[in-house]
Design an enzyme around this catalytic site. Structure first.
Site, PDB file in Angstrom:
ATOM      1  N   LYS A 197      -4.606 -19.513 -12.816  1.00 24.83           N
ATOM      2  CA  LYS A 197      -5.949 -19.442 -13.551  1.00 24.83           C
ATOM      3  C   LYS A 197      -5.976 -20.193 -14.905  1.00 24.83           C
ATOM      4  O   LYS A 197      -7.036 -20.650 -15.292  1.00 24.83           O
ATOM      5  CB  LYS A 197      -6.243 -17.989 -13.980  1.00 24.83           C
ATOM      6  CG  LYS A 197      -6.466 -17.219 -12.587  1.00 24.83           C
ATOM      7  CD  LYS A 197      -6.895 -15.770 -12.784  1.00 24.83           C
ATOM      8  CE  LYS A 197      -7.233 -15.226 -11.469  1.00 24.83           C
ATOM      9  NZ  LYS A 197      -7.827 -13.958 -11.401  1.00 24.83           N
ATOM     10  N   GLY A 247      -0.239  -4.666 -20.511  1.00 30.68           N
ATOM     11  CA  GLY A 247      -0.178  -6.044 -20.149  1.00 30.68           C
ATOM     12  C   GLY A 247      -0.928  -7.220 -20.888  1.00 30.68           C
ATOM     13  O   GLY A 247      -1.886  -7.017 -21.593  1.00 30.68           O
ATOM     14  N   GLY A 258      -1.184 -10.512 -19.183  1.00 32.13           N
ATOM     15  CA  GLY A 258      -1.002 -11.945 -18.297  1.00 32.13           C
ATOM     16  C   GLY A 258      -2.170 -12.472 -18.249  1.00 32.13           C
ATOM     17  O   GLY A 258      -3.278 -12.278 -18.875  1.00 32.13           O
ATOM     18  N   VAL A 313      -5.073 -12.140 -16.273  1.00 30.82           N
ATOM     19  CA  VAL A 313      -6.322 -11.673 -16.139  1.00 30.82           C
ATOM     20  C   VAL A 313      -6.716 -10.987 -17.475  1.00 30.82           C
ATOM     21  O   VAL A 313      -7.880 -10.516 -17.595  1.00 30.82           O
ATOM     22  CB  VAL A 313      -6.343 -10.670 -15.084  1.00 30.82           C
ATOM     23  CG1 VAL A 313      -5.436  -9.516 -15.411  1.00 30.82           C
ATOM     24  CG2 VAL A 313      -7.763 -10.528 -14.609  1.00 30.82           C
TER      25      VAL A 313
HETATM   26  P1  ATR Z   1       0.930 -14.406 -16.060  1.00 31.75           P
HETATM   27  O1  ATR Z   1       1.860 -13.868 -16.983  1.00 31.75           O
HETATM   28  O2  ATR Z   1       2.056 -15.747 -15.444  1.00 31.75           O
HETATM   29  O3  ATR Z   1      -0.277 -14.677 -16.026  1.00 31.75           O
HETATM   30  P2  ATR Z   1       0.636 -12.039 -14.478  1.00 31.75           P
HETATM   31  O4  ATR Z   1       1.099 -11.642 -13.041  1.00 31.75           O
HETATM   32  O5  ATR Z   1      -0.797 -12.287 -14.384  1.00 31.75           O
HETATM   33  O6  ATR Z   1       1.570 -13.432 -14.805  1.00 31.75           O
HETATM   34  O7  ATR Z   1       0.780 -11.013 -15.387  1.00 31.75           O
HETATM   35  C1  ATR Z   1       1.898 -10.248 -15.401  1.00 31.75           C
HETATM   36  C2  ATR Z   1       2.003  -9.029 -16.422  1.00 31.75           C
HETATM   37  O8  ATR Z   1       2.688  -8.209 -15.973  1.00 31.75           O
HETATM   38  C3  ATR Z   1       2.641  -9.597 -17.595  1.00 31.75           C
HETATM   39  O9  ATR Z   1       1.692  -8.697 -18.828  1.00 31.75           O
HETATM   40  C4  ATR Z   1       4.001  -9.035 -17.395  1.00 31.75           C
HETATM   41  O10 ATR Z   1       4.598  -8.908 -18.578  1.00 31.75           O
HETATM   42  P3  ATR Z   1       5.383 -10.057 -19.301  1.00 31.75           P
HETATM   43  O11 ATR Z   1       4.478 -10.896 -20.121  1.00 31.75           O
HETATM   44  O12 ATR Z   1       6.247  -9.432 -20.334  1.00 31.75           O
HETATM   45  O13 ATR Z   1       5.988 -10.878 -18.298  1.00 31.75           O
HETATM   46  C5  ATR Z   1       3.759  -7.940 -16.797  1.00 31.75           C
HETATM   47  N1  ATR Z   1       5.090  -7.185 -15.856  1.00 31.75           N
HETATM   48  C6  ATR Z   1       5.307  -7.552 -14.783  1.00 31.75           C
HETATM   49  N2  ATR Z   1       6.402  -7.079 -14.399  1.00 31.75           N
HETATM   50  C7  ATR Z   1       6.713  -6.281 -15.505  1.00 31.75           C
HETATM   51  C8  ATR Z   1       7.766  -5.218 -15.649  1.00 31.75           C
HETATM   52  N3  ATR Z   1       8.553  -5.009 -14.806  1.00 31.75           N
HETATM   53  N4  ATR Z   1       7.820  -4.710 -16.677  1.00 31.75           N
HETATM   54  C9  ATR Z   1       6.770  -4.777 -17.752  1.00 31.75           C
HETATM   55  N5  ATR Z   1       5.928  -5.764 -17.710  1.00 31.75           N
HETATM   56  C10 ATR Z   1       5.497  -6.501 -16.494  1.00 31.75           C
END
Ligand code: ATR
Length: 275
Positions: free
Chosen positions: A66, A135, A137, A139
């Site tokens: 995105k 979160g 990430g 979105v």
């Molecule tokens: P991106 O960050 O590449 O956009 P995303 O899938 O949209 O990826 O976002 C993943 C979200 O889930 C992030 O907030 C991620 O936290 P980090 O920024 O620390 O990676 C969170 N996330 C995924 N798995 C997690 C876990 N096991 N524990 C805590 N947060 C997790």
């Protein structure tokens, strides 16, 4: 043949083709088809070229592209610019434009399903709602953007704190909390992480003091599975819960409308398809 596409990696789980093809058929767009394609970052440039060459009419972009798609586009709508997040591509006057319909989808969902929360958010009473976003990430900026300037307190916590602090630079009203911490009072808790996509994955934050409170809403952007552990625990505590299905459908309505000028109906059949 007019071809539409959703790109991502992984893409297997995407239900966008199901609903867009349903609407394509329902509205008699017989010369159209919507497909999904797993792509790598190095393919993004070519996807945009395919739109330029009219081989693709419209494209939806999902995780993790995105933001990465942005350098290849000619123009962004205002929300895409602000959130640095694009989920819909379309050629307008020979320019490839990136749109963000996620924010609109979330906004509409809040309005449709939670008029009280939304009214309260908009009110100027001293009883500000506390919204806790988990979160930071791809979105999350769309969610924060939709909630901005609605008169709520917005708290944000992300495992990687730096990403939460990055968002705060743009959305200064956010209060960043350490991972695992929560605001004392939570009126609405929104999971924007991918925790829960796999069955049984759990967010380790204690909400036991919310037991029996139907006025608290736990909202998960995940719609597949329909009930994550986060939502199941909230339901069992007696809280109000909602998954991301409505937002997903609403962002798709806006995308379909951009491409075809038709506002598709979210009818029982399309909801049945998702279930
Ligand atoms: P991106 O960050 O590449 O956009 P995303 O899938 O949209 O990826 O976002 C993943 C979200 O889930 C992030 O907030 C991620 O936290 P980090 O920024 O620390 O990676 C969170 N996330 C995924 N798995 C997690 C876990 N096991 N524990 C805590 N947060 C997790």
């Amino acid at each position: 043949m007019k071809k539409y596409l959703v790109i991502g990696n992984p893409i297997e789980h995407s239900l966008s083709p199901l609903i867009h093809n349903y609407w394509i058929k329902k509205y008699g767009l017989t010369e159209s088809i919507y497909e999904k394609r797993e792509v790598e970052e190095k393919n993004l440039k070519n996807i945009v070229k395919e739109i330029r060459d009219d081989k693709l009419i419209g494209v939806n972009v999902t995780v993790p592209f995105k933001k990465l798609i942005i350098p290849f586009l000619d123009k962004l709508d205002s929300t895409a610019k602000k959130t640095e997040s694009v989920n819909t591509l379309f050629k307008v006057k020979n320019k490839i434009v990136g749109y963000n319909t996620d924010k609109l989808g979330f906004d509409l969902t809040m309005r449709e399903l939670l008029p009280n929360v939304n009214n309260n958010l908009a009110s100027t009473t001293s009883q500000k709602k506390n919204i806790f976003i988990i979160g930071a990430g791809g979105v999350t900026s769309s969610i924060v953007d939709a909630l901005e300037n609605k008169g709520a307190n917005i708290f944000l916590s992300n495992r990687t704190k730096k990403k939460a602090e990055e968002l705060k630079k743009k959305y200064t009203e956010i209060e960043v909390l350490d991972w695992g911490k929560r605001p004392q009072i939570c009126d609405v808790v929104i999971n924007t992480t991918s925790i829960g996509l796999k069955k049984g994955e759990k967010i380790n934050i204690d909400f036991s003091d919310c037991r029996g409170d139907q006025n608290k809403l736990f909202y998960d952007l995940i719609y597949n599975p329909k009930e994550t552990t986060f939502l199941q625990e909230a339901r069992l505590r007696g809280n109000n819960t909602m998954n991301g299905q409505k937002m997903f459908l609403n962002q798709a309505v806006y995308a379909f409308n951009l491409w075809t000028n038709i506002t598709p109906e979210i009818d029982d059949e399309v909801i049945r398809l998702l279930n």
